[in-house]
Enzyme design. Sequence first.
Site, mmCIF file in Angstrom:
data_model
loop_
_atom_site.group_PDB
_atom_site.id
_atom_site.type_symbol
_atom_site.label_atom_id
_atom_site.label_comp_id
_atom_site.label_asym_id
_atom_site.label_seq_id
_atom_site.Cartn_x
_atom_site.Cartn_y
_atom_site.Cartn_z
ATOM 1 N N GLU A 35 -13.453 6.675 -13.401
ATOM 2 C CA GLU A 35 -13.026 6.061 -14.659
ATOM 3 C C GLU A 35 -11.563 6.415 -14.856
ATOM 4 O OE1 GLU A 35 -15.617 6.077 -18.118
ATOM 5 O OE2 GLU A 35 -17.258 6.730 -16.838
ATOM 6 N N ARG A 81 -7.167 6.170 -21.820
ATOM 7 C CA ARG A 81 -7.784 5.186 -22.709
ATOM 8 C C ARG A 81 -6.903 4.804 -23.903
ATOM 9 N NH1 ARG A 81 -13.786 6.820 -23.827
ATOM 10 N NH2 ARG A 81 -14.043 6.249 -21.655
ATOM 11 N N HIS A 139 -11.951 2.427 -27.667
ATOM 12 C CA HIS A 139 -12.242 2.023 -26.290
ATOM 13 C C HIS A 139 -11.592 0.666 -26.076
ATOM 14 C CE1 HIS A 139 -14.305 1.207 -22.569
ATOM 15 N NE2 HIS A 139 -14.826 2.421 -22.588
ATOM 16 N N HIS A 173 -14.478 4.232 -30.823
ATOM 17 C CA HIS A 173 -15.449 4.700 -29.822
ATOM 18 C C HIS A 173 -15.822 6.165 -29.974
ATOM 19 C CE1 HIS A 173 -17.513 4.623 -25.998
ATOM 20 N NE2 HIS A 173 -16.732 5.557 -25.492
#
Length: 532
Positions: A116, A289, A243, A352
Amino acid sequence: MRHYYDAIVIGTGISGLTCAIHLKKAGLDVIVMTKNSKINDCNTYYAQGGIVAARDGDSPHMLREDILNAGSSYNRMDAVEYLIQHGPGMVFDFLVNDVGIQFSTDEDGRIDYTEEAAHSIRRIVHFEDHTGDKIEDSLIEYARSIGVQFFVDYTAVDLITNNHHSRNTQELYKEREVMGLYAINNIRGEVETFFSMNIVLATGGIGNLYYHTTNPVSATGDGISMAHRAGAHIINAEFVQFHPTSLFHRDIKRFLISESLRGEGARIKDHDGTEFMSLYSEMGDLAPRDVVARAVFDRMAKTGKEYMLLDIAGYYNGSVPLEKRFSKIYSTCIKGGLDITKEPIPIVPAAHFFCGGIKVDIRGRTSLQNLYAVGETSCTGLHGANRLASTSLLEGMVWGRASADDIIAKKYRINPERFNSIPDWEKPQYTEEFDPLLIDQDMKAIQLTMWNYAGIIRTEKGLTRAEADLDYYSHRIMKFYKEAKLNKGIIELRNAVVSSSLIVAAALRNTSSVGCHYIEKKGNTLPGDHKA
Ligand code: SIN
């Protein structure tokens, strides 16, 4: 009704269950409470990507660097050290060996590690793309098998402290101690009194304070708000993580499109097919992110579009078929008329994860005696200004265990006289049944205020406006709260306005942009601006 336990855990995600399991195994009389009617209705259940775990070729040093880079080095160092030493191995020792969870494997039967954003190595174990429900349901089954008792459909109203609630005036002069909580039985509508000298808040996050979120409706900041009312310290509340990729769809709401799609090759694109992430970061689609969420939001604003696109169809090269590797995303999108193996996915950023929360130490202890906080409601400082992907389940598990260890090692003596001095919940004399529509309307007003003024890109003016609006809602909601017949909806609304105000106040205090707290100022442009 008055109840007495060695420990009470509020919340049923990975942090609360891990804590309760360890307490029960040590012989403590522990209960786990949830305001929901389904035990697994919590953020853990919806996690998709995975959990960071030990693997050959990785090192504590590499993990430390990735956590610090993602968190803008705003992280608390002893929390980072604690996690990198204890976390990755515990995934196997506890989740795999004790609880019996089997994570996805490759064709040769070896653990399939995925990637990720902002990870320097593939170190994330997963169960297809529904790691969360696999972990959650397995933990519940395991907890039940060892006799952990669940109180379902009980909404915590307020923590009981000696200073606030005791009828013995001498308690006013003692150091503040949490001694239990009042909780309403949602079905009977009666408030019951629960006593314990070990209260663990594992109540999850705040996503539902925002108009767009990946969180379930239950994420209303209950623990933060209760702890604040009792006098505990709340920190880093300006750091709300968005997110970058939640599904944009007319009928499917709150649905995450996991970052692991980008880990497996997916690219973010504009409506005309332009890939724009390299304008915002040299790490491109796999930048931290906060950077990606801001870039998507910025691009939407600049092009006047309501969403951007995430394309996995042309880029996936995994050995497991796409429909299986991302089975939950594939089947959910198919139900919505979208085939991710053939077409790009419309995406928008959404609230998120809360990087701030109730301040705790390495053992999950808050600033109040007998009160612990674990998981998303707590702030260990691990994430700094922005969380590295797939470290939230890990943090919940590690601090769930750490807080249990602290409680087990504690020598405490129950003094019934002290409990006797605490009255039962006092019902107001006159209460009205409120139309649920009023509660719903106020919740929507909070969500829009937070989305518009305390969201991905903030301004001082917007935050000041949010502060004023929340102040106004707060007066109305507190009046409601005093006059209305108490129920879960009213309690959540009151908690939501308190938590929102804490976030906005922190965002106004911190005038510099760092991590996921970004303040737009004159001359302060996004990295992609000059090239876009
Ligand atoms: C995701 O699957 O993208 C979410 C993972 C996380 O929040 O850590």
